[in-house]
Design an enzyme around this catalytic site. Structure first.
Site, PDB file in Angstrom:
ATOM      1  N   ASP A 179       0.865  -1.172   0.000  1.00 39.00           N
ATOM      2  CA  ASP A 179       0.000   0.000   0.000  1.00 39.00           C
ATOM      3  C   ASP A 179       0.906   1.227   0.000  1.00 39.00           C
ATOM      4  O   ASP A 179       2.123   1.137   0.150  1.00 39.00           O
ATOM      5  CB  ASP A 179      -0.998  -0.027   1.154  1.00 39.00           C
ATOM      6  CG  ASP A 179      -0.349   0.219   2.470  1.00 39.00           C
ATOM      7  OD1 ASP A 179       0.852   0.523   2.491  1.00 39.00           O
ATOM      8  OD2 ASP A 179      -1.027   0.111   3.497  1.00 39.00           O
ATOM      9  N   SER A 180       0.326   2.383  -0.204  1.00 35.62           N
ATOM     10  CA  SER A 180       1.123   3.570  -0.498  1.00 35.62           C
ATOM     11  C   SER A 180       1.583   4.317   0.743  1.00 35.62           C
ATOM     12  O   SER A 180       2.366   5.249   0.656  1.00 35.62           O
ATOM     13  CB  SER A 180       0.284   4.530  -1.328  1.00 35.62           C
ATOM     14  OG  SER A 180      -0.830   4.961  -0.553  1.00 35.62           O
ATOM     15  N   GLY A 181       1.049   3.948   1.893  1.00 33.56           N
ATOM     16  CA  GLY A 181       1.340   4.723   3.092  1.00 33.56           C
ATOM     17  C   GLY A 181       0.284   5.779   3.359  1.00 33.56           C
ATOM     18  O   GLY A 181       0.268   6.376   4.436  1.00 33.56           O
ATOM     19  N   GLY A 182      -0.585   6.008   2.396  1.00 34.70           N
ATOM     20  CA  GLY A 182      -1.618   7.037   2.571  1.00 34.70           C
ATOM     21  C   GLY A 182      -2.480   6.779   3.793  1.00 34.70           C
ATOM     22  O   GLY A 182      -2.628   7.643   4.658  1.00 34.70           O
ATOM     23  N   PHE A 183      -3.000   5.577   3.874  1.00 32.31           N
ATOM     24  CA  PHE A 183      -3.888   5.241   4.990  1.00 32.31           C
ATOM     25  C   PHE A 183      -3.185   5.452   6.331  1.00 32.31           C
ATOM     26  O   PHE A 183      -3.730   6.049   7.250  1.00 32.31           O
ATOM     27  CB  PHE A 183      -4.369   3.796   4.863  1.00 32.31           C
ATOM     28  CG  PHE A 183      -5.259   3.372   5.987  1.00 32.31           C
ATOM     29  CD1 PHE A 183      -6.590   3.763   6.029  1.00 32.31           C
ATOM     30  CD2 PHE A 183      -4.776   2.591   7.028  1.00 32.31           C
ATOM     31  CE1 PHE A 183      -7.419   3.394   7.073  1.00 32.31           C
ATOM     32  CE2 PHE A 183      -5.598   2.211   8.078  1.00 32.31           C
ATOM     33  CZ  PHE A 183      -6.925   2.614   8.099  1.00 32.31           C
ATOM     34  N   ASP A 188      -3.034   8.232  -1.754  1.00 35.89           N
ATOM     35  CA  ASP A 188      -4.373   8.820  -1.708  1.00 35.89           C
ATOM     36  C   ASP A 188      -4.615   9.520  -0.384  1.00 35.89           C
ATOM     37  O   ASP A 188      -3.825   9.388   0.553  1.00 35.89           O
ATOM     38  CB  ASP A 188      -5.426   7.721  -1.910  1.00 35.89           C
ATOM     39  CG  ASP A 188      -5.350   6.670  -0.800  1.00 35.89           C
ATOM     40  OD1 ASP A 188      -4.232   6.446  -0.255  1.00 35.89           O
ATOM     41  OD2 ASP A 188      -6.382   6.068  -0.471  1.00 35.89           O
ATOM     42  N   GLN A 241     -11.858   7.077  -3.761  1.00 38.25           N
ATOM     43  CA  GLN A 241     -12.284   7.563  -2.452  1.00 38.25           C
ATOM     44  C   GLN A 241     -13.698   8.145  -2.585  1.00 38.25           C
ATOM     45  O   GLN A 241     -14.398   7.817  -3.527  1.00 38.25           O
ATOM     46  CB  GLN A 241     -11.283   8.604  -1.922  1.00 38.25           C
ATOM     47  CG  GLN A 241      -9.942   8.013  -1.508  1.00 38.25           C
ATOM     48  CD  GLN A 241     -10.024   7.157  -0.241  1.00 38.25           C
ATOM     49  OE1 GLN A 241     -11.020   7.161   0.479  1.00 38.25           O
ATOM     50  NE2 GLN A 241      -8.960   6.376   0.003  1.00 38.25           N
ATOM     51  N   GLY A 273     -11.139   3.826   1.842  1.00 42.88           N
ATOM     52  CA  GLY A 273     -11.989   4.658   2.689  1.00 42.88           C
ATOM     53  C   GLY A 273     -13.262   3.981   3.161  1.00 42.88           C
ATOM     54  O   GLY A 273     -14.157   4.640   3.681  1.00 42.88           O
ATOM     55  N   ASP A 332      -7.747  -7.245   1.704  1.00 42.83           N
ATOM     56  CA  ASP A 332      -6.689  -7.415   2.708  1.00 42.83           C
ATOM     57  C   ASP A 332      -7.253  -6.914   4.016  1.00 42.83           C
ATOM     58  O   ASP A 332      -8.158  -6.061   4.027  1.00 42.83           O
ATOM     59  CB  ASP A 332      -5.456  -6.564   2.387  1.00 42.83           C
ATOM     60  CG  ASP A 332      -5.641  -5.127   2.844  1.00 42.83           C
ATOM     61  OD1 ASP A 332      -6.359  -4.383   2.158  1.00 42.83           O
ATOM     62  OD2 ASP A 332      -5.119  -4.756   3.921  1.00 42.83           O
ATOM     63  N   CYS A 338     -11.921 -27.461  10.797  1.00 44.00           N
ATOM     64  CA  CYS A 338     -10.749 -26.845  10.161  1.00 44.00           C
ATOM     65  C   CYS A 338      -9.644 -27.872   9.916  1.00 44.00           C
ATOM     66  O   CYS A 338      -9.451 -28.807  10.700  1.00 44.00           O
ATOM     67  CB  CYS A 338     -10.229 -25.709  11.039  1.00 44.00           C
ATOM     68  SG  CYS A 338      -8.796 -24.879  10.364  1.00 44.00           S
ATOM     69  N   CYS A 360      -6.368 -26.947   9.501  1.00 43.76           N
ATOM     70  CA  CYS A 360      -5.073 -26.286   9.691  1.00 43.76           C
ATOM     71  C   CYS A 360      -4.181 -27.050  10.676  1.00 43.76           C
ATOM     72  O   CYS A 360      -4.635 -27.912  11.424  1.00 43.76           O
ATOM     73  CB  CYS A 360      -5.245 -24.836  10.143  1.00 43.76           C
ATOM     74  SG  CYS A 360      -5.501 -24.628  11.921  1.00 43.76           S
ATOM     75  N   CYS A 377      -5.374 -26.918  14.323  1.00 45.44           N
ATOM     76  CA  CYS A 377      -6.550 -27.744  14.619  1.00 45.44           C
ATOM     77  C   CYS A 377      -6.252 -29.236  14.507  1.00 45.44           C
ATOM     78  O   CYS A 377      -6.914 -30.053  15.141  1.00 45.44           O
ATOM     79  CB  CYS A 377      -7.716 -27.353  13.708  1.00 45.44           C
ATOM     80  SG  CYS A 377      -8.391 -25.735  14.167  1.00 45.44           S
ATOM     81  N   HIS A 383      -4.410 -20.578  12.408  1.00 46.69           N
ATOM     82  CA  HIS A 383      -5.816 -20.968  12.264  1.00 46.69           C
ATOM     83  C   HIS A 383      -6.649 -19.878  11.590  1.00 46.69           C
ATOM     84  O   HIS A 383      -7.406 -20.139  10.655  1.00 46.69           O
ATOM     85  CB  HIS A 383      -6.448 -21.327  13.610  1.00 46.69           C
ATOM     86  CG  HIS A 383      -7.924 -21.478  13.471  1.00 46.69           C
ATOM     87  ND1 HIS A 383      -8.491 -22.592  12.909  1.00 46.69           N
ATOM     88  CD2 HIS A 383      -8.946 -20.620  13.725  1.00 46.69           C
ATOM     89  CE1 HIS A 383      -9.800 -22.420  12.835  1.00 46.69           C
ATOM     90  NE2 HIS A 383     -10.099 -21.239  13.326  1.00 46.69           N
TER      91      HIS A 383
END
Lengths: 373, 373
Positions: free
Chosen positions: B93-97, B147, B189, B216, B266, B304, B306, B309, B335
């Protein structure tokens, strides 16, 4: 089935020997280093990873498991092996060392020790009988007798008192123990006094334990005193039974211990050091969290075959540790345990070939040499 | 070679679709959930473990890596893939958030954002050009445009201002980007205002990005508003390009997002929840660190497959977490990621068979049902 021990080769020039320790959970070669899984887990590692780095027999902790999650719970879970998903053998220490390390939080009497939990301050009582009850519930392959471990330095009077009590308690442990498939090892005490070490060894050997630990060393005394105590004590122990030096795990001490006839070791040093961002290498200790490794794109130890050294750089591991990322201490732990366990493999190989003294000299020269990184 | 996207099947009754995202580090099937590796590691996990639970494309964080260990260092290491030993594709990601989440620690201007590090308070400046420079150094497969992400709730005026700036910055990002084998996705946005979402989408589509994120959302607004925004926004995005809903990862939102035409997700939710001792199950959230699970010798989730589990009980995992043992949060993380990634596998399977709406109903009924544990 219970524990048996076979010596398969003795070195002709020192006390080192190669052995096989047969347990209900498999046979392991000695000399062996036991990774420590204090709270039913080798810190940061999954059992498969412990096995991958060469771990075969692990140590777990009666005092800690008694307090949390509780030994009845572990019994209900089907015992410690099943609880923690470890298929290999387990040795549990008796809690003696931990209880005596509590200092002002405990009170010693002939019957046992009253102490307060380091977690919540609650009051508890441990005796030889209780230590056996808890370890029988845990279901380890090897239980340890409940002993009185004195600090260093320690007066002769107090050391004698503790040594004599350790012998009386050892007798009570054997009387209280009744679990098939589990054996109890005795623990020789006596601080740094040869006379007391001899007395302790003779009294315990008289009780015919299937194995003997040497306790109360590596508690602050200089290493040469520890080595002297080993030189002096080992000859009093029966040659056909395993000898376990408790709480010792620095590479130099492992080699020196083997040469003096030790078959088993345990220590938190490799795992604790790892969590502090330091690693063992053939050229000594390396503090990978230091700034000088920020742009070092080489492995922790170029001579190592572990997962961490095969895939990651010092720069990456330093970044993880500085950033508080768990993978960082996972990688240093994997490396440090592999380092110590590979050292033990090499030690066994050297004994097999009759070259253990040469190996010691060569290893120590590089490890303690001036080019240590 | 760069990123291309192929839609291989569209559902006839909703916007769900099956796709293939081709990257220089392999092809991945969509819809996909991307595990988050903020600081060049998916917290507590080794890369092989991420792959074992079904992780194929991971997200890493420009803001965090810029501050620590520094993007020049990652470039020197040979890029992020090599630095962290991840052979699959990476989205940064761009770092904006992150920068906009700093609140009083940052100051916005047309040129960019001045902010103070959350680590040491040092002053930094991020602009569209800088965000591109850093991501080019990291060498991710997919970089995100820089952004301005507004909080919820937000005034119409501020939302409009931020949306317009996001479009201007998007143009600057494209102008500044020049790395082969890496593409830049635009970020739509517009807060919860349909008119602004439309405007943002149209302006970005005009710039012809190879993929579009919807940013956003999942910033505090009710879920039905998020769903309405998706319903409204997705039709403005080109059907032949991947659509990525940022920061969304709760199981119900994943299913609802897919149905509305989202291809990529994500979220830190599964991994963060795991570190707090809570796990996702088919019947909802289960707080395994609670006392009620102390003697529960069943797996976290009986459905599950995994590693956690298959080998461990709730009682053991609870013990580890209560005792502060790293293995505990390793197991809950394994898990939870497996849970979400298996959900995505099932979602793809349902799209393949044209049964995604039925799958949604069935999944949500069990997951949100009264028998949730």
């Amino acid at each position: 089935m219970s524990i048996t021990f076979t010596v398969i080769k003795k070195d002709s020039s020192c006390c080192a020997r190669l052995g096989l320790l047969h347990t209900p959970h498999g046979t392991v070669e000695t000399p062996i280093f036991m990774p420590v899984g204090t709270q039913a887990t080798v810190k940061t590692m999954a059992p498969e990873e412990v096995r991958d780095v060469g771990g075969r027999l692990i140590l777990s902790n009666t005092y800690h498991l008694y307090l949390r999650p509780g030994y009845e719970l572990v019994r209900e879970a089907g015992g410690l092996h099943r609880f923690m998903n470890w298929g290999g053998p387990i040795l549990t220490d008796s809690g003696g060392f931990q209880v005596f390390s509590l200092g002002p939080l405990r009170e010693v009497a002939e019957e046992g020790v009253t102490f307060r939990s380091h977690i919540d301050g609650s009051k508890h009582f441990f005796s030889p009988e209780k230590a056996m009850e808890v370890q029988m519930a845990l279901g380890s392959d090897i239980a340890m007798a409940f002993d009185e471990c004195v600090p260093y330095p320690c007066s002769w009077d107090y050391a004698r008192e503790a040594t004599e009590r350790t012998s009386r308690w050892a007798r009570r442990c054997l009387a209280a123990h009744s679990r098939d498939g589990q054996v109890v090892f005795g623990i020789v005490q006596g601080s740094v006094f040869a006379e007391l070490r001899e007395k302790s060894a003779l009294e315990l050997v008289d009780l015919n334990f299937p194995g003997y630990a040497i306790g109360g060393l590596s508690v602050g005394e200089p290493k040469d005193i520890m080595y002297k105590m080993l030189d002096f004590t080992v000859p009093f122990l029966p040659g056909e039974k395993p000898r376990y030096l408790m709480g010792v795990g620095s590479p130099d001490c492992l080699v020196e211990g083997v040469i003096r006839g030790i078959d088993m070791f345990d220590c938190v040093l490799p795992t604790r050091m790892a969590r502090n961002g330091a690693v063992l290498t053939r050229r000594g200790k390396l503090v990978v969290r230091n700034a000088e490794y920020a742009r070092d794109f080489t492995p922790l130890d170029p001579d190592c075959d572990c997962y961490a050294c095969r895939h990651y750089t010092r720069a990456y591991i330093r970044h993880l540790i500085k950033a508080g990322e768990v993978l960082g201490i996972r990688l240093t732990t994997i490396h440090n345990l592999r380092f110590v366990l590979k050292l033990m493999e090499e030690i066994r190989e050297a004994i097999r070939h009759g070259t253990i003294l040469d190996y010691r000299d060569k290893f120590l020269k590089e490890y303690q040499g001036p080019q240590a990184q």
